[in-house]
Design an enzyme around this catalytic site. Structure first.
Site, PDB file in Angstrom:
ATOM      1  CB  ALA A  76      -0.969  -0.003   1.177  1.00  0.00           C
ATOM      2  CB  THR A  77       4.242   2.102   1.252  1.00  0.00           C
ATOM      3  OG1 THR A  77       3.948   1.821   2.631  1.00  0.00           O
ATOM      4  CG2 THR A  77       5.193   3.278   1.163  1.00  0.00           C
ATOM      5  CB  SER A 204      -1.445  -3.544   2.130  1.00  0.00           C
ATOM      6  OG  SER A 204      -0.321  -4.249   2.598  1.00  0.00           O
ATOM      7  CG  HIS A 206       1.469  -6.696   5.196  1.00  0.00           C
ATOM      8  ND1 HIS A 206       1.559  -6.284   6.508  1.00  0.00           N
ATOM      9  CD2 HIS A 206       1.762  -5.613   4.446  1.00  0.00           C
ATOM     10  CE1 HIS A 206       1.909  -5.007   6.540  1.00  0.00           C
ATOM     11  NE2 HIS A 206       2.031  -4.573   5.297  1.00  0.00           N
ATOM     12  CB  THR A 245      10.116  -9.662 -12.475  1.00  0.00           C
ATOM     13  OG1 THR A 245      10.996  -9.442 -13.575  1.00  0.00           O
ATOM     14  CG2 THR A 245       9.654 -11.110 -12.459  1.00  0.00           C
ATOM     15  CB  CYS A 331       1.783   5.150  15.885  1.00  0.00           C
ATOM     16  SG  CYS A 331       0.613   3.873  16.303  1.00  0.00           S
TER      17      CYS A 331
HETATM   18  C1  PLP Z   1      -0.217  -0.646   6.522  1.00  0.00           C
HETATM   19  C2  PLP Z   1      -0.767   0.547   5.873  1.00  0.00           C
HETATM   20  C3  PLP Z   1      -0.142   1.120   4.751  1.00  0.00           C
HETATM   21  C4  PLP Z   1       1.161   0.610   4.210  1.00  0.00           C
HETATM   22  O1  PLP Z   1       1.005  -0.634   3.608  1.00  0.00           O
HETATM   23  P1  PLP Z   1       2.294  -1.523   3.241  1.00  0.00           P
HETATM   24  O2  PLP Z   1       1.716  -2.596   2.370  1.00  0.00           O
HETATM   25  O3  PLP Z   1       2.816  -2.035   4.538  1.00  0.00           O
HETATM   26  O4  PLP Z   1       3.243  -0.653   2.521  1.00  0.00           O
HETATM   27  C5  PLP Z   1      -0.729   2.218   4.172  1.00  0.00           C
HETATM   28  N1  PLP Z   1      -1.860   2.724   4.651  1.00  0.00           N
HETATM   29  C6  PLP Z   1      -2.499   2.222   5.714  1.00  0.00           C
HETATM   30  C7  PLP Z   1      -3.765   2.829   6.191  1.00  0.00           C
HETATM   31  C8  PLP Z   1      -1.961   1.111   6.366  1.00  0.00           C
HETATM   32  O5  PLP Z   1      -2.585   0.619   7.435  1.00  0.00           O
END
Ligand code: PLP
Length: 407
Positions: A76-77, A204, A206, A245, A331
């Site tokens: 998500a980053t 994301s 995970h 990839t 945090c």
């Molecule tokens: C964990 C999180 C991210 C980052 O996701 P990653 O896959 O760890 O890079 C971004 N936004 C929110 C709201 C998150 O909880």
């Protein structure tokens, strides 16, 4: 009480375990089925590509998108970076104004701050006491130069869910792109990118029982067709928006995780929210001066964020090492700054330092919650017994009226 396995994991907003079913599905793609999904000339490549396309479909279905609208990333980053930077760069000639909020994840905030240094103007909308953005404030902030609105679906600290569909509608009305960071929400609440008017959506794996290091960005293909400037160049994978990839086993796991999330969403919402409510009720039954942070109802079913007045969150965590939780100060990593999210929702600095985030999950059991209630109550009481401030408050002294000596 059944014996719980220690430490008890209550930090599901930070990450989640890979679901065993997800792991089983992924496993062959590390060894036997190891092809490069971009290899067009042989069976290895075709099999890998088919697996990737299956995953793409599973993720698309979870959010009401079509397969081609899913762009795979590393998480998500990266998805947030691609959405915001990609849109900003692509639409620079149309305008330089972006709207976001003060409680976004750092992956959005830092990207926006970076864009400020490149001549973009960013409006950081405030949120109300529950952590929600007022859709009306979005409408008021939109101006002719506005090219993008980026507001999270659900907050990673207090679990508050934003009125996404309402915000989406306003963005449509003004023809402004709408990006939402769905990292915490996807797989937990029903999401439909059409009904919610979403143009860009970060996911994301995970955070939803898939593997780390893989994610996706939903990029709308019609009404409007969203175009993004790529941020990683080379090879032209993923419709030219994200070269590199593909992480085939990761994508296979991500897809399976999406399928499992869809299949279990209804039952898990009931089961986990009942456990979360049990935790909150259990704490309230034994402790006074505790406060819920976030929204009472519009919140993720697995989130409980509580301030325990007169108790340092860090000391509390140290006193209950059997519980893996997060504090309102931790945090922002190394520094002991109170969380900017708690500050933004009006939690005073004192109280913010006493906050604990409980993140329940798919593998949380009733025994674990009962143990957690007992352990938290015991530790809070112990720490408060040592607190002169708590004692004075109990005796009815108005702490705000005290003239502290020496400043
Ligand atoms: C964990 C999180 C991210 C980052 O996701 P990653 O896959 O760890 O890079 C971004 N936004 C929110 C709201 C998150 O909880």
């Amino acid at each position: 009480m059944k014996k719980a396995k220690f430490p008890i994991y209550l930090d599901s907003h930070a990450t989640t375990a890979v679901d065993p079913e997800v792991f089983r599905t992924m496993a062959p793609y590390f060894t036997e089925v190891f092809g490069n999904a971009a290899s067009r000339n042989h069976e290895f490549g075709w099999t890998a590509e088919a697996a990737v396309e299956k995953g793409r479909g599973q993720i698309a279905r979870l959010i009401g998108a079509s397969d081609k609208e899913i762009i795979f990333t590393s998480g998500a980053t990266e998805s947030n970076n691609l959405a915001i930077m990609g849109a900003a760069e692509m639409l620079r000639s149309r305008g330089n104004h972006i709207i976001t909020s003060t409680v976004e994840h750092k992956a959005v905030l830092d990207t926006c701050h970076y864009l400020e240094t490149k001549g973009f103007e960013i409006t950081f909308l405030p949120v109300d006491k529950t952590g929600r953005v007022d859709p009306d404030s979005v409408r008021k902030a939109i101006k002719p130069q506005t090219i993008l609105v980026s507001l999270m679906m659900a907050n990673n600290e207090v679990g508050t869910i934003n009125p996404i569909a309402e915000i989406g509608k306003i963005c449509k009305e003004y023809g402004v792109l709408f990006h939402t960071d769905g990292a915490q929400a996807i797989g937990k609440i029903p999401v439909d990118v059409e009904k919610m008017g979403i143009d860009l959506l970060s996911i994301s794996a995970h955070k939803m029982y898939g593997p780390k290091g893989v994610g996706a960005l939903y990029v709308r293909r019609k009404n409007p067709r969203v175009r993004l400037a790529p941020q990683i160049h080379g090879g032209g994978h993923e419709r030219g928006m994200r070269s590199g990839t593909l992480n085939v086993p990761g994508i296979v796991g991500f897809g399976k995780a999406a399928e499992v999330a869809a299949a279990t969403m209804e039952t898990e919402t009931k089961r986990v929210s009942a456990l979360r409510d049990r935790l909150w009720a259990g704490l309230q039954a034994e402790l006074d001066e505790i406060y819920l942070n976030g929204h009472p109802t519009e919140r993720l079913y697995n989130n409980l964020n509580v301030s325990f007045a007169f108790v340092e969150g860090e000391s509390l965590m140290m006193g209950m090492k059997e519980l893996a939780v997060s504090s309102g100060s931790a945090c922002t990593s190394a520094s002991l700054e109170p969380s900017y999210v708690l500050r933004a929702i009006g939690v005073g600095e004192d109280l913010a330092h006493t906050s604990i985030r409980f993140g329940l999950g798919r593998f949380t059991t009733e025994e674990e919650i009962d143990y957690a209630i007992q352990k938290v109550c015991e530790t809070v009481k112990k720490l408060r017994d040592l607190s002169p401030l708590y004692e004075m408050a109990k005796e009815g002294v108005d702490l705000k009226s005290i003239q502290w000596a020496a400043h």
